[in-house]
Design a protein around this motif. Structure first.
Motif, PDB file in Angstrom:
ATOM      1  N   ALA A  40       0.832  -1.204   0.000  1.00 48.65           N
ATOM      2  CA  ALA A  40       0.000   0.000   0.000  1.00 48.65           C
ATOM      3  C   ALA A  40       0.872   1.262   0.000  1.00 48.65           C
ATOM      4  CB  ALA A  40      -0.921  -0.009   1.218  1.00 48.65           C
ATOM      5  N   SER A  41       2.099   1.162   0.537  1.00 52.48           N
ATOM      6  CA  SER A  41       2.995   2.325   0.590  1.00 52.48           C
ATOM      7  C   SER A  41       3.849   2.482  -0.655  1.00 52.48           C
ATOM      8  CB  SER A  41       3.923   2.231   1.805  1.00 52.48           C
ATOM      9  OG  SER A  41       3.183   2.299   2.991  1.00 52.48           O
ATOM     10  N   GLY A  42       3.621   1.633  -1.667  1.00 49.54           N
ATOM     11  CA  GLY A  42       4.308   1.852  -2.938  1.00 49.54           C
ATOM     12  C   GLY A  42       5.265   0.761  -3.372  1.00 49.54           C
ATOM     13  N   ALA A  43       5.399  -0.316  -2.594  1.00 51.36           N
ATOM     14  CA  ALA A  43       6.284  -1.404  -3.029  1.00 51.36           C
ATOM     15  C   ALA A  43       5.718  -2.069  -4.284  1.00 51.36           C
ATOM     16  CB  ALA A  43       6.422  -2.442  -1.922  1.00 51.36           C
ATOM     17  N   ASP A  44       6.603  -2.418  -5.226  1.00 50.52           N
ATOM     18  CA  ASP A  44       6.173  -3.206  -6.394  1.00 50.52           C
ATOM     19  C   ASP A  44       6.293  -4.691  -6.087  1.00 50.52           C
ATOM     20  OD1 ASP A  44       5.701  -1.063  -8.479  1.00 50.52           O
ATOM     21  OD2 ASP A  44       7.700  -0.547  -7.731  1.00 50.52           O
ATOM     22  N   LEU A  45       7.318  -5.028  -5.285  1.00 57.72           N
ATOM     23  CA  LEU A  45       7.460  -6.387  -4.770  1.00 57.72           C
ATOM     24  C   LEU A  45       7.792  -6.272  -3.293  1.00 57.72           C
ATOM     25  CD1 LEU A  45       9.732  -8.202  -7.429  1.00 57.72           C
ATOM     26  CD2 LEU A  45       7.267  -8.544  -7.087  1.00 57.72           C
ATOM     27  N   VAL A  46       7.213  -7.141  -2.479  1.00 56.17           N
ATOM     28  CA  VAL A  46       7.586  -7.161  -1.061  1.00 56.17           C
ATOM     29  C   VAL A  46       7.954  -8.593  -0.684  1.00 56.17           C
ATOM     30  CG1 VAL A  46       5.175  -7.267  -0.334  1.00 56.17           C
ATOM     31  CG2 VAL A  46       6.888  -6.520   1.290  1.00 56.17           C
ATOM     32  N   LEU A  47       9.003  -8.720   0.136  1.00 54.46           N
ATOM     33  CA  LEU A  47       9.585 -10.019   0.444  1.00 54.46           C
ATOM     34  C   LEU A  47       9.449 -10.328   1.932  1.00 54.46           C
ATOM     35  CD1 LEU A  47      12.974  -9.291  -1.406  1.00 54.46           C
ATOM     36  CD2 LEU A  47      10.756  -9.933  -2.422  1.00 54.46           C
ATOM     37  N   TYR A  48       9.034 -11.553   2.239  1.00 53.49           N
ATOM     38  CA  TYR A  48       8.898 -11.988   3.627  1.00 53.49           C
ATOM     39  C   TYR A  48       9.588 -13.337   3.820  1.00 53.49           C
ATOM     40  CZ  TYR A  48       5.072  -8.581   3.829  1.00 53.49           C
ATOM     41  OH  TYR A  48       4.331  -7.437   3.783  1.00 53.49           O
ATOM     42  N   SER A  49       9.992 -13.562   5.037  1.00 53.21           N
ATOM     43  CA  SER A  49      10.509 -14.854   5.422  1.00 53.21           C
ATOM     44  C   SER A  49       9.316 -15.688   5.879  1.00 53.21           C
ATOM     45  CB  SER A  49      11.477 -14.632   6.587  1.00 53.21           C
ATOM     46  OG  SER A  49      12.369 -15.675   6.668  1.00 53.21           O
ATOM     47  N   ALA A  50       9.230 -16.940   5.429  1.00 52.80           N
ATOM     48  CA  ALA A  50       8.093 -17.776   5.831  1.00 52.80           C
ATOM     49  C   ALA A  50       8.298 -18.405   7.196  1.00 52.80           C
ATOM     50  CB  ALA A  50       7.862 -18.866   4.792  1.00 52.80           C
ATOM     51  N   HIS A  51       9.560 -18.463   7.637  1.00 54.74           N
ATOM     52  CA  HIS A  51       9.860 -19.211   8.870  1.00 54.74           C
ATOM     53  C   HIS A  51      10.063 -18.297  10.072  1.00 54.74           C
ATOM     54  CE1 HIS A  51      13.377 -18.635   6.264  1.00 54.74           C
ATOM     55  NE2 HIS A  51      13.999 -18.263   7.357  1.00 54.74           N
ATOM     56  N   LYS A  52       9.752 -17.032   9.947  1.00 54.58           N
ATOM     57  CA  LYS A  52       9.885 -16.144  11.100  1.00 54.58           C
ATOM     58  C   LYS A  52       8.533 -16.043  11.803  1.00 54.58           C
ATOM     59  CE  LYS A  52      14.072 -13.870   9.542  1.00 54.58           C
ATOM     60  NZ  LYS A  52      14.734 -12.663   9.029  1.00 54.58           N
ATOM     61  N   PHE A  53       7.891 -14.864  11.759  1.00 60.57           N
ATOM     62  CA  PHE A  53       6.641 -14.698  12.520  1.00 60.57           C
ATOM     63  C   PHE A  53       5.537 -15.630  12.024  1.00 60.57           C
ATOM     64  CE2 PHE A  53       4.357 -12.334   9.256  1.00 60.57           C
ATOM     65  CZ  PHE A  53       5.409 -11.948   8.441  1.00 60.57           C
ATOM     66  N   LEU A  54       5.570 -16.047  10.743  1.00 64.66           N
ATOM     67  CA  LEU A  54       4.497 -16.898  10.206  1.00 64.66           C
ATOM     68  C   LEU A  54       4.573 -18.321  10.738  1.00 64.66           C
ATOM     69  CD1 LEU A  54       4.439 -15.749   6.456  1.00 64.66           C
ATOM     70  CD2 LEU A  54       2.609 -15.438   8.143  1.00 64.66           C
ATOM     71  N   GLY A  55       5.747 -18.738  11.217  1.00 64.29           N
ATOM     72  CA  GLY A  55       5.884 -20.095  11.746  1.00 64.29           C
ATOM     73  C   GLY A  55       5.812 -21.168  10.675  1.00 64.29           C
ATOM     74  N   GLY A  56       6.117 -20.814   9.441  1.00 59.22           N
ATOM     75  CA  GLY A  56       6.043 -21.786   8.344  1.00 59.22           C
ATOM     76  C   GLY A  56       7.299 -22.625   8.244  1.00 59.22           C
ATOM     77  N   LEU A  57       7.320 -23.500   7.234  1.00 62.65           N
ATOM     78  CA  LEU A  57       8.564 -24.191   6.935  1.00 62.65           C
ATOM     79  C   LEU A  57       9.525 -23.170   6.342  1.00 62.65           C
ATOM     80  CD1 LEU A  57       6.668 -26.620   7.324  1.00 62.65           C
ATOM     81  CD2 LEU A  57       7.990 -27.792   5.578  1.00 62.65           C
ATOM     82  N   THR A  58      10.796 -23.521   6.225  1.00 61.13           N
ATOM     83  CA  THR A  58      11.774 -22.579   5.685  1.00 61.13           C
ATOM     84  C   THR A  58      11.365 -22.166   4.275  1.00 61.13           C
ATOM     85  OG1 THR A  58      13.460 -23.665   6.971  1.00 61.13           O
ATOM     86  CG2 THR A  58      14.216 -22.224   5.204  1.00 61.13           C
ATOM     87  N   GLY A  59      11.228 -20.862   4.063  1.00 62.79           N
ATOM     88  CA  GLY A  59      10.810 -20.396   2.751  1.00 62.79           C
ATOM     89  C   GLY A  59      10.859 -18.887   2.660  1.00 62.79           C
ATOM     90  N   GLY A  60      10.799 -18.396   1.435  1.00 57.95           N
ATOM     91  CA  GLY A  60      10.747 -16.960   1.194  1.00 57.95           C
ATOM     92  C   GLY A  60       9.522 -16.644   0.359  1.00 57.95           C
ATOM     93  N   ILE A  61       8.839 -15.556   0.697  1.00 59.53           N
ATOM     94  CA  ILE A  61       7.607 -15.174   0.019  1.00 59.53           C
ATOM     95  C   ILE A  61       7.854 -13.888  -0.760  1.00 59.53           C
ATOM     96  CG2 ILE A  61       5.250 -14.318   0.412  1.00 59.53           C
ATOM     97  CD1 ILE A  61       5.243 -16.129   2.962  1.00 59.53           C
ATOM     98  N   ILE A  62       7.421 -13.882  -2.017  1.00 54.94           N
ATOM     99  CA  ILE A  62       7.479 -12.679  -2.851  1.00 54.94           C
ATOM    100  C   ILE A  62       6.046 -12.321  -3.213  1.00 54.94           C
ATOM    101  CG2 ILE A  62       8.271 -11.689  -5.053  1.00 54.94           C
ATOM    102  CD1 ILE A  62      10.509 -13.836  -5.063  1.00 54.94           C
ATOM    103  N   ALA A  63       5.649 -11.072  -2.976  1.00 56.70           N
ATOM    104  CA  ALA A  63       4.289 -10.644  -3.318  1.00 56.70           C
ATOM    105  C   ALA A  63       4.367  -9.346  -4.109  1.00 56.70           C
ATOM    106  CB  ALA A  63       3.469 -10.422  -2.049  1.00 56.70           C
ATOM    107  N   GLY A  64       3.496  -9.186  -5.109  1.00 54.26           N
ATOM    108  CA  GLY A  64       3.513  -7.915  -5.830  1.00 54.26           C
ATOM    109  C   GLY A  64       2.831  -7.965  -7.175  1.00 54.26           C
TER     110      GLY A  64
END
Ligand SMILES: *Cc1c(COP(=O)(O)O)cnc(C)c1O
Length: 380
Positions: A196-220
């Protein structure tokens, strides 16, 4: 675990990748376990991943990769190649391609890997803007040219917290120069705000606060996400996520959206308040509660340690807690060498009580410890 020779760990450091990030909840383990014995069409699974990411973030599309660090490399690569397979197969050779990635110098932190190196791994060239404590809009504008392929913006407590440029302003300046903005929000809880603040792609770690398996998330944006996904036929092949990881991350995103965050935050607040109450009477400790510096909904206990009274500098207390059984890891990568933080995210109430017992034990041994030399660098 003991058959691997591992010591039991109590994690009061937060969602640290070096501590195996977060414990994975049962329903996420079940999702990973369910897919493991099967063959699947990975393209269809990645389509489902894209939908799950879009639903959770409000983005047009999403992709998953090995981790957030890999997501930095792949998203930079995507801005260089677009959906051109020949260019994708040519990386990291960037001859004739615009390949400069602009990054505020104060954002080029070390999260236990250097942000700039993840950029360079794609073949891109890093262009740092400003100094460690100052970046101006004019400097940012002046650093953008026809050679620029992307601008990277890092949201983390590890970056400079003052003197930088806010994301909406950063994005506006980059967009005026037709430069896409990638936001590394690996450890940030906010799944929607950066887009919402203007990112075209935003990246998250899946295994930090989300508690997922090891992974990286790309959204955009769909076109950039498609270019990220194409990297799996290029340099992304070395960073791919498996079927179990994808299924686990989809389950983690689903769980995150159903969680009663308010209840969890209240529980964590109670935990830090109990610890503060327990530790405040101890001589030589100054105990305060501290909000997360980047606005994550986490409050931590800050322990300021008077080396004169306790005979311990902060680093020594941390070292002794790690030597305990189970090993206790506190948050000690803070820039302040006189204090430690206790993070409640990955702790039970019993574990927090145990940590308080051990801290009391170590600081009460001041008379013995005072005989030991206090390291000069941090001596008061
Ligand atoms: C943790 C972190 C990373 C790396 O995350 P991984 O998923 O472990 O690769 C990247 N950037 C920042 C700001 C981080 O905090």
């Amino acid at each position: 675990m003991t058959d691997l020779g591992l010591r039991p760990v109590i994690n009061a450091a937060g969602t640290m990748t070096v501590l195996g990030a977060s414990p994975v909840p049962d329903e996420i383990i079940a999702a990973a376990a369910a897919i493991l014995p099967k063959c699947v069409e990975m393209d269809a699974l990645l389509d489902a991943a894209s939908e799950a990411i879009a639903h959770a973030t409000g983005a047009e599309a999403g992709h998953m990769t090995a981790c957030a660090a890999a997501a930095i490399t792949l998203s930079v690569a995507a801005t260089m190649t677009g959906t051109d397979l020949a260019l994708t197969e040519r990386l990291p050779d960037c001859a004739q391609l615009p390949n400069e990635v602009v990054l505020l110098k104060g954002h080029n932190c070390h999260f236990s890997g250097e942000i700039g190196q993840m950029v360079r791994l794609s073949g891109a060239r890093l262009v740092e803007v400003g100094t460690v404590n100052r970046a101006t809009e004019a400097l940012l504008r002046g650093s953008l040219s026809e050679r620029t392929t992307a601008a990277l913006y890092v949201v983390s407590h590890q970056t400079a917290q003052v003197g930088m440029i806010d994301l909406p302003t950063f994005a506006k300046i980059c967009h005026d120069a037709h430069v896409p903005v990638i936001v590394d929000a690996a450890a940030e809880y906010d799944l929607r705000g950066f887009l919402a603040s203007g990112a075209d792609l935003v990246l998250y770690s899946a295994h930090k606060f989300l508690g997922g398996l090891t992974g990286g998330i790309i959204a955009g944006h769909a076109d950039l996400v498609a270019a990220c996904r194409l990297q799996d036929q290029g340099i992304g092949r070395t960073m791919k996520i498996g079927k179990e990881g994808i299924a686990g991350v989809i389950a983690a995103l689903d769980r995150w959206q159903r969680l009663d965050r308010t209840a969890i935050e209240q529980e964590q607040m109670q935990r830090v308040q109990n610890a503060a109450q327990r530790l405040t009477p101890l001589a030589g400790l100054q105990v305060t509660l501290e909000a997360d510096p980047t606005g994550n909904p986490v409050t931590r206990v800050r322990l300021k340690i008077d080396a004169g009274q306790t005979g311990l500098v902060a680093a020594e207390l941390s070292r002794r807690l790690i030597a305990d059984t189970p090993a206790i890891y506190v948050r000690d990568h803070d820039s302040d060498p006189k204090s430690l933080l206790l993070d409640p995210c990955n702790l039970s109430d019993d574990e927090m009580a145990f940590i308080c017992d051990r801290i009391e034990h170590h600081v009460n041994r001041g008379d013995i410890d005072r005989a030991r030399p206090v390291p000069l660098a941090v001596a008061e």
